[in-house]
Design a protein around this motif. Sequence first.
Motif, mmCIF file in Angstrom:
data_model
loop_
_atom_site.group_PDB
_atom_site.id
_atom_site.type_symbol
_atom_site.label_atom_id
_atom_site.label_comp_id
_atom_site.label_asym_id
_atom_site.label_seq_id
_atom_site.Cartn_x
_atom_site.Cartn_y
_atom_site.Cartn_z
ATOM 1 N N GLN A 1 -5.650 2.682 -12.177
ATOM 2 C CA GLN A 1 -6.374 1.420 -12.098
ATOM 3 C C GLN A 1 -5.699 0.330 -12.918
ATOM 4 O O GLN A 1 -5.765 -0.841 -12.564
ATOM 5 C CB GLN A 1 -7.820 1.599 -12.558
ATOM 6 C CG GLN A 1 -8.670 2.311 -11.545
ATOM 7 C CD GLN A 1 -10.055 2.636 -12.070
ATOM 8 O OE1 GLN A 1 -10.345 2.475 -13.243
ATOM 9 N NE2 GLN A 1 -10.909 3.124 -11.183
ATOM 10 N N ARG A 2 -5.053 0.704 -13.999
ATOM 11 C CA ARG A 2 -4.349 -0.305 -14.799
ATOM 12 C C ARG A 2 -3.095 -0.801 -14.105
ATOM 13 O O ARG A 2 -2.577 -1.860 -14.455
ATOM 14 C CB ARG A 2 -3.963 0.275 -16.158
ATOM 15 C CG ARG A 2 -5.128 0.389 -17.085
ATOM 16 C CD ARG A 2 -4.678 0.861 -18.429
ATOM 17 N NE ARG A 2 -5.825 1.057 -19.278
ATOM 18 C CZ ARG A 2 -5.920 0.578 -20.499
ATOM 19 N NH1 ARG A 2 -4.938 -0.108 -21.012
ATOM 20 N NH2 ARG A 2 -6.997 0.789 -21.204
ATOM 21 N N ASN A 3 -2.581 -0.058 -13.151
ATOM 22 C CA ASN A 3 -1.343 -0.427 -12.472
ATOM 23 C C ASN A 3 -1.559 -0.848 -11.025
ATOM 24 O O ASN A 3 -0.638 -0.759 -10.218
ATOM 25 C CB ASN A 3 -0.355 0.748 -12.533
ATOM 26 C CG ASN A 3 0.092 1.001 -13.947
ATOM 27 O OD1 ASN A 3 0.616 0.115 -14.595
ATOM 28 N ND2 ASN A 3 -0.142 2.199 -14.444
ATOM 29 N N VAL A 4 -2.753 -1.292 -10.682
ATOM 30 C CA VAL A 4 -3.030 -1.757 -9.318
ATOM 31 C C VAL A 4 -2.334 -3.105 -9.122
ATOM 32 O O VAL A 4 -2.494 -4.015 -9.928
ATOM 33 C CB VAL A 4 -4.551 -1.900 -9.086
ATOM 34 C CG1 VAL A 4 -4.836 -2.555 -7.758
ATOM 35 C CG2 VAL A 4 -5.218 -0.552 -9.148
ATOM 36 N N PRO A 5 -1.537 -3.250 -8.060
ATOM 37 C CA PRO A 5 -0.880 -4.544 -7.816
ATOM 38 C C PRO A 5 -1.877 -5.612 -7.367
ATOM 39 O O PRO A 5 -3.012 -5.307 -7.007
ATOM 40 C CB PRO A 5 0.120 -4.236 -6.703
ATOM 41 C CG PRO A 5 -0.169 -2.886 -6.214
ATOM 42 C CD PRO A 5 -1.143 -2.232 -7.122
ATOM 43 N N LEU B 1 0.821 -1.212 0.000
ATOM 44 C CA LEU B 1 0.000 0.000 0.000
ATOM 45 C C LEU B 1 0.856 1.263 0.000
ATOM 46 O O LEU B 1 0.542 2.228 -0.692
ATOM 47 C CB LEU B 1 -0.928 0.015 1.211
ATOM 48 C CG LEU B 1 -2.066 -0.987 1.201
ATOM 49 C CD1 LEU B 1 -2.892 -0.837 2.460
ATOM 50 C CD2 LEU B 1 -2.922 -0.807 -0.018
ATOM 51 N N LEU B 2 1.926 1.254 0.759
ATOM 52 C CA LEU B 2 2.813 2.413 0.803
ATOM 53 C C LEU B 2 3.472 2.652 -0.558
ATOM 54 O O LEU B 2 3.569 3.782 -1.034
ATOM 55 C CB LEU B 2 3.869 2.212 1.888
ATOM 56 C CG LEU B 2 4.768 3.399 2.182
ATOM 57 C CD1 LEU B 2 3.938 4.564 2.712
ATOM 58 C CD2 LEU B 2 5.839 3.007 3.179
ATOM 59 N N SER B 3 3.882 1.580 -1.204
ATOM 60 C CA SER B 3 4.496 1.691 -2.523
ATOM 61 C C SER B 3 3.486 2.184 -3.559
ATOM 62 O O SER B 3 3.813 3.029 -4.397
ATOM 63 C CB SER B 3 5.043 0.329 -2.950
ATOM 64 O OG SER B 3 5.481 0.370 -4.277
ATOM 65 N N TYR B 4 2.262 1.684 -3.495
ATOM 66 C CA TYR B 4 1.233 2.112 -4.454
ATOM 67 C C TYR B 4 0.816 3.564 -4.201
ATOM 68 O O TYR B 4 0.526 4.294 -5.138
ATOM 69 C CB TYR B 4 0.019 1.187 -4.382
ATOM 70 C CG TYR B 4 -0.986 1.478 -5.451
ATOM 71 C CD1 TYR B 4 -0.717 1.191 -6.780
ATOM 72 C CD2 TYR B 4 -2.198 2.068 -5.140
ATOM 73 C CE1 TYR B 4 -1.635 1.473 -7.770
ATOM 74 C CE2 TYR B 4 -3.120 2.348 -6.118
ATOM 75 C CZ TYR B 4 -2.835 2.037 -7.433
ATOM 76 O OH TYR B 4 -3.744 2.331 -8.415
ATOM 77 N N GLU B 5 0.797 3.973 -2.941
ATOM 78 C CA GLU B 5 0.496 5.382 -2.646
ATOM 79 C C GLU B 5 1.569 6.294 -3.226
ATOM 80 O O GLU B 5 1.268 7.344 -3.790
ATOM 81 C CB GLU B 5 0.401 5.603 -1.134
ATOM 82 C CG GLU B 5 0.108 7.044 -0.776
ATOM 83 C CD GLU B 5 0.180 7.324 0.709
ATOM 84 O OE1 GLU B 5 0.018 8.495 1.086
ATOM 85 O OE2 GLU B 5 0.391 6.390 1.489
#
Length: 186
Positions: free
Chosen positions: A153-157, A78-82
């Motif tokens: 949205q295309r790059n959601v892990p 989550l931290l990386s995606y934020e």
Amino acid sequence: MSHYLRVINKSYSNILGENGMQRTFINNNKVHLVRNNLIPTRLYSTSNSVNLENHSEKKDILYGSVEVEIRSGEPAVLLSYEWFATYAAKQLGITIGKCWAPQKPHHHRLTLLKSVHIYKKHRVQYEVRTYFRHMIYERLTESTLKTFLEYIQRNVPEGVSLKVSKKSFMDLPAQLTDHVPSVTLK
């Protein structure tokens, strides 16, 4: 060929990335699907390929704030995606509001018997922890928001869910505008 995103007055085109995946082109209200590395050349011509007159009639919706909530079982993901989403917002010139996370995760516990039939005193307890992150983006137009949301949205892990809440500005209904006095700011 690298991934390229082009935005022209609310119409968008995605060009194939290096992996050759299927992409969609929207041009003159027609949808073109590209399956191979062959890209139609008529999408790149600048003369009359994009009809801007159809798009100028519709007004962009203004959003006061957009809250993106992400949740996962791993706080590091989550931290990386934020970080990724805020970096993408900075590159698009989007105003970033508050980014925060609750201190404690949401716990869901389930207690079961070890044995199916007997031995009630022998139990096993399972626990699922869900971590949350909230990101608020402020003062967006509809076209910018569509581009930004499609990109993130295309790059959601894997294992991450995404929830988007929008707050938009709207005109007052005609019935109420007659009864409300006009206010001017000094």
